[in-house]
Motif scaffolding. Structure first.
Motif, PDB file in Angstrom:
ATOM      1  N   THR A 138       0.828  -1.212   0.000  1.00  0.00           N
ATOM      2  CA  THR A 138       0.000   0.000   0.000  1.00  0.00           C
ATOM      3  C   THR A 138       0.855   1.252   0.000  1.00  0.00           C
ATOM      4  O   THR A 138       0.583   2.214  -0.738  1.00  0.00           O
ATOM      5  CB  THR A 138      -0.928  -0.007   1.228  1.00  0.00           C
ATOM      6  N   TYR A 139       1.899   1.249   0.810  1.00  0.00           N
ATOM      7  CA  TYR A 139       2.806   2.409   0.868  1.00  0.00           C
ATOM      8  C   TYR A 139       3.445   2.654  -0.497  1.00  0.00           C
ATOM      9  O   TYR A 139       3.517   3.799  -0.970  1.00  0.00           O
ATOM     10  CB  TYR A 139       3.875   2.156   1.924  1.00  0.00           C
ATOM     11  N   ALA A 140       3.911   1.569  -1.150  1.00  0.00           N
ATOM     12  CA  ALA A 140       4.554   1.725  -2.456  1.00  0.00           C
ATOM     13  C   ALA A 140       3.559   2.194  -3.509  1.00  0.00           C
ATOM     14  O   ALA A 140       3.872   3.057  -4.341  1.00  0.00           O
ATOM     15  CB  ALA A 140       5.189   0.403  -2.876  1.00  0.00           C
ATOM     16  N   LEU A 141       2.342   1.635  -3.494  1.00  0.00           N
ATOM     17  CA  LEU A 141       1.338   2.014  -4.479  1.00  0.00           C
ATOM     18  C   LEU A 141       0.924   3.472  -4.313  1.00  0.00           C
ATOM     19  O   LEU A 141       0.813   4.219  -5.296  1.00  0.00           O
ATOM     20  CB  LEU A 141       0.115   1.097  -4.355  1.00  0.00           C
ATOM     21  N   VAL A 142       0.687   3.886  -3.066  1.00  0.00           N
ATOM     22  CA  VAL A 142       0.311   5.284  -2.829  1.00  0.00           C
ATOM     23  C   VAL A 142       1.471   6.213  -3.196  1.00  0.00           C
ATOM     24  O   VAL A 142       1.258   7.291  -3.755  1.00  0.00           O
ATOM     25  CB  VAL A 142      -0.112   5.472  -1.354  1.00  0.00           C
ATOM     26  N   SER A 143       2.714   5.785  -2.908  1.00  0.00           N
ATOM     27  CA  SER A 143       3.876   6.606  -3.275  1.00  0.00           C
ATOM     28  C   SER A 143       3.953   6.785  -4.782  1.00  0.00           C
ATOM     29  O   SER A 143       4.252   7.878  -5.283  1.00  0.00           O
ATOM     30  CB  SER A 143       5.151   5.950  -2.749  1.00  0.00           C
ATOM     31  N   ARG A 144       3.686   5.705  -5.513  1.00  0.00           N
ATOM     32  CA  ARG A 144       3.715   5.813  -6.973  1.00  0.00           C
ATOM     33  C   ARG A 144       2.633   6.756  -7.484  1.00  0.00           C
ATOM     34  O   ARG A 144       2.881   7.562  -8.378  1.00  0.00           O
ATOM     35  CB  ARG A 144       3.538   4.423  -7.582  1.00  0.00           C
ATOM     36  N   SER A 145       1.437   6.634  -6.908  1.00  0.00           N
ATOM     37  CA  SER A 145       0.355   7.537  -7.326  1.00  0.00           C
ATOM     38  C   SER A 145       0.677   8.977  -6.957  1.00  0.00           C
ATOM     39  O   SER A 145       0.441   9.902  -7.747  1.00  0.00           O
ATOM     40  CB  SER A 145      -0.961   7.106  -6.671  1.00  0.00           C
ATOM     41  N   LEU A 146       1.219   9.186  -5.753  1.00  0.00           N
ATOM     42  CA  LEU A 146       1.548  10.547  -5.337  1.00  0.00           C
ATOM     43  C   LEU A 146       2.707  11.122  -6.138  1.00  0.00           C
ATOM     44  O   LEU A 146       2.854  12.346  -6.216  1.00  0.00           O
ATOM     45  CB  LEU A 146       1.897  10.558  -3.847  1.00  0.00           C
TER      46      LEU A 146
ATOM     47  N   GLN B  49      -1.551   5.966 -17.502  1.00  0.00           N
ATOM     48  CA  GLN B  49      -2.670   5.196 -16.988  1.00  0.00           C
ATOM     49  C   GLN B  49      -3.957   6.021 -17.063  1.00  0.00           C
ATOM     50  O   GLN B  49      -3.951   7.222 -16.819  1.00  0.00           O
ATOM     51  CB  GLN B  49      -2.421   4.779 -15.530  1.00  0.00           C
ATOM     52  N   ARG B  50      -5.028   5.362 -17.408  1.00  0.00           N
ATOM     53  CA  ARG B  50      -6.329   6.028 -17.468  1.00  0.00           C
ATOM     54  C   ARG B  50      -7.027   5.873 -16.119  1.00  0.00           C
ATOM     55  O   ARG B  50      -8.012   5.145 -15.972  1.00  0.00           O
ATOM     56  CB  ARG B  50      -7.184   5.433 -18.588  1.00  0.00           C
ATOM     57  N   ASP B  51      -6.499   6.568 -15.119  1.00  0.00           N
ATOM     58  CA  ASP B  51      -7.067   6.489 -13.787  1.00  0.00           C
ATOM     59  C   ASP B  51      -7.462   7.872 -13.313  1.00  0.00           C
ATOM     60  O   ASP B  51      -7.515   8.831 -14.095  1.00  0.00           O
ATOM     61  CB  ASP B  51      -6.065   5.841 -12.819  1.00  0.00           C
TER      62      ASP B  51
ATOM     63  N   ALA C  18      -7.289  11.692 -14.916  1.00  0.00           N
ATOM     64  CA  ALA C  18      -8.459  12.577 -15.002  1.00  0.00           C
ATOM     65  C   ALA C  18      -8.167  13.917 -14.339  1.00  0.00           C
ATOM     66  O   ALA C  18      -8.578  14.974 -14.832  1.00  0.00           O
ATOM     67  CB  ALA C  18      -9.673  11.905 -14.347  1.00  0.00           C
ATOM     68  N   LEU C  19      -7.440  13.879 -13.195  1.00  0.00           N
ATOM     69  CA  LEU C  19      -7.056  15.133 -12.535  1.00  0.00           C
ATOM     70  C   LEU C  19      -6.157  15.968 -13.440  1.00  0.00           C
ATOM     71  O   LEU C  19      -6.326  17.197 -13.536  1.00  0.00           O
ATOM     72  CB  LEU C  19      -6.341  14.814 -11.225  1.00  0.00           C
TER      73      LEU C  19
END
Length: 459
Positions: A184-192, A219-221, A225-226
């Motif tokens: 979760t930490y790695a995934l959120v870090s990648r998104s951030l 990525q179409r996420d 969109a933001l």
């Protein structure tokens, strides 16, 4: 102690840490509940299996008691195995009449069940063997009388199995929770990371250059969109900024002309007072001052419209009366032919603002008409439809939307005689919109421009 040496408060934790901790809490609760449910199901399954084994032995011995006395039973039925610890046969007085090797001398139970009923989970009497599960069956035979068969099953293996499962889950659960938290930490870090790149680019964009855009992830996420939304917002800001610059430039240009004329006339009057006569005032100073006043009022109205502060005071208004008054005014100072087809129509609107709309449209039609101005007003299914046209050069199709922009004129020159200030139709559009109506341009029957306004009609 200095605040900077203290750890941050939970409210100041980053999204990565908060997300990882949330996963830890949720997964710990979920694993705890799952472990409890698994242990309970496993325990009941093992107990049910042991009870089935005890029931089979009880019925086997009970069947033998239907044929023989306890002393004549086959000793094979009273032999314990890996799970059955002890077997006893009690008479009606709860005395031991037969038992398996190694079983207690005392009765393992003293409370005898009803005939032909199997009971499980009875507690052994004090002083007998421990960690066993007692099952009983009472049977009655004409040959041997009433006897109760007691079977004791060892619970140690069952308890060891439950403990092993609990230990394995206890060992594996922290690794699962840690892996989930790290993921979760790695995934959120990648998104951030994408969000940080967007933030950095937005921070670098200045008002001096609004052409830059934020990077859009592949990525179409939601992050993509933001980014698209941010780019659309930057485009709107750039367009608004460009429009504002054009607006300021056009307003400055329009105000410069009358100010220059008035300043020149005043300088001339100061240098040669004898030339500052009534003709100069009437023909130069007053018209230019009036033009500057009208331009200033128009700019203030548009500014209020931009701030959504265009206040209207709607009352029941006879649109045909306002139109008739302005047509009479137009006919009084023009040689153009004004044709009319006006029906009585009442609307809910601000009379002063509606009068300004009609005045602007009539003056605009008279400015471009060759010989004729046509005016029509009718009611159509709860809608007041006002049409004002001319027989002038008309408006090309690709210009009909742009003429409602501020300071936009089809003519490229700045002639006050043909082009006006370029604010008349913009003001018309703002006032009509404030009255929940619509305005568009068509081609008139005489070949010129036809402005069509539709407003909600009153009952």
């Amino acid at each position: 102690m200095s605040r900077k040496w203290l750890p941050p408060a939970p409210s100041q934790w980053g999204l990565r840490v908060r997300s990882a901790l949330l996963v830890v809490v949720i997964l710990t609760i979920a694993l705890g509940a799952a472990t409890l449910a698994l242990t309970l199901v496993l325990y009941r399954s093992l107990v049910s299996a042991s009870d089935d084994l005890a029931t089979a032995r009880l019925r086997q011995i009970a069947y033998q008691l239907q044929l023989d006395a306890p002393d004549d039973l086959d000793n094979g039925g009273l032999v314990p195995d890996s799970q059955i610890t002890a077997i006893q046969i009690l008479d009606a007085n709860a005395a031991v009449v037969a038992s398996s090797p190694g079983s207690p001398a005392r009765p393992m139970v003293t409370e005898l069940p009803a005939p032909d009923s199997v009971r499980h989970g009875l507690r052994p009497e004090v002083g007998c063997i421990d960690d066993v599960r007692i099952s009983t069956l009472t049977t009655t035979s004409p040959l041997s009388g009433t006897h109760t068969v007691v079977v004791a099953l060892d619970q140690e293996e069952l308890e060891n199995t439950i403990e092993l499962v609990a230990v394995l889950v206890g060992i594996g659960a922290p690794f699962i929770v840690a892996l989930a938290a790290a993921s979760t930490y790695a995934l959120v870090s990648r998104s951030l990371g994408s969000v940080e790149r967007i933030r950095t680019r937005v921070a670098a964009i200045s008002i001096a250059d609004l052409t830059d855009r934020v990077p859009v992830p592949r990525q179409r996420d939601e992050i993509a969109a933001l980014a698209h939304t941010m780019n659309d917002m930057l485009t709107r800001i750039q367009n608004g900024h460009d429009a504002q610059r054009r607006f300021v430039g056009d307003a400055s240009h329009e105000l410069r002309s009358p100010l220059t004329t008035i300043t020149a006339a005043l300088e001339l009057g100061h240098a040669r007072p004898e030339l500052l006569d009534a003709d100069l005032i009437a023909e130069t100073l007053l018209p230019e001052a009036e033009r500057m006043r009208r331009l200033t009022q128009d700019l203030l109205l548009l500014a209020r419209a931009d701030e959504h502060d265009l206040r209207i005071h709607p009352v029941d208004t006879d649109l045909d009366d306002i139109l008739t008054t302005e047509i009479r005014r137009l006919r009084g100072h023009t040689t153009l032919t004004v044709t009319t087809a006006v029906q009585p129509v009442r609307i809910s609107g601000d009379p002063d603002q509606i009068q300004r709309v009609v005045l602007n449209l009539l003056d605009n039609a008279a400015r471009y008409a060759d010989s004729t101005v046509e005016v029509r007003l009718a009611r159509d299914d709860g809608t007041a439809r006002l049409e004002i046209g001319d027989d002038g050069p008309g408006i090309p199709d690709d210009e009909r939307e742009r003429v409602f922009d501020r300071f936009y004129r089809i003519q490229h020159d700045r002639s006050r005689h043909t082009g006006g200030t370029g604010l008349g139709l913009a003001i018309v559009a703002e006032i009509v919109t404030a009255h929940h109506g619509s305005v568009h341009i068509e081609r008139s029957s005489a070949g010129g421009a036809l402005v069509v306004i539709e407003l909600p009609a009153s009952e």
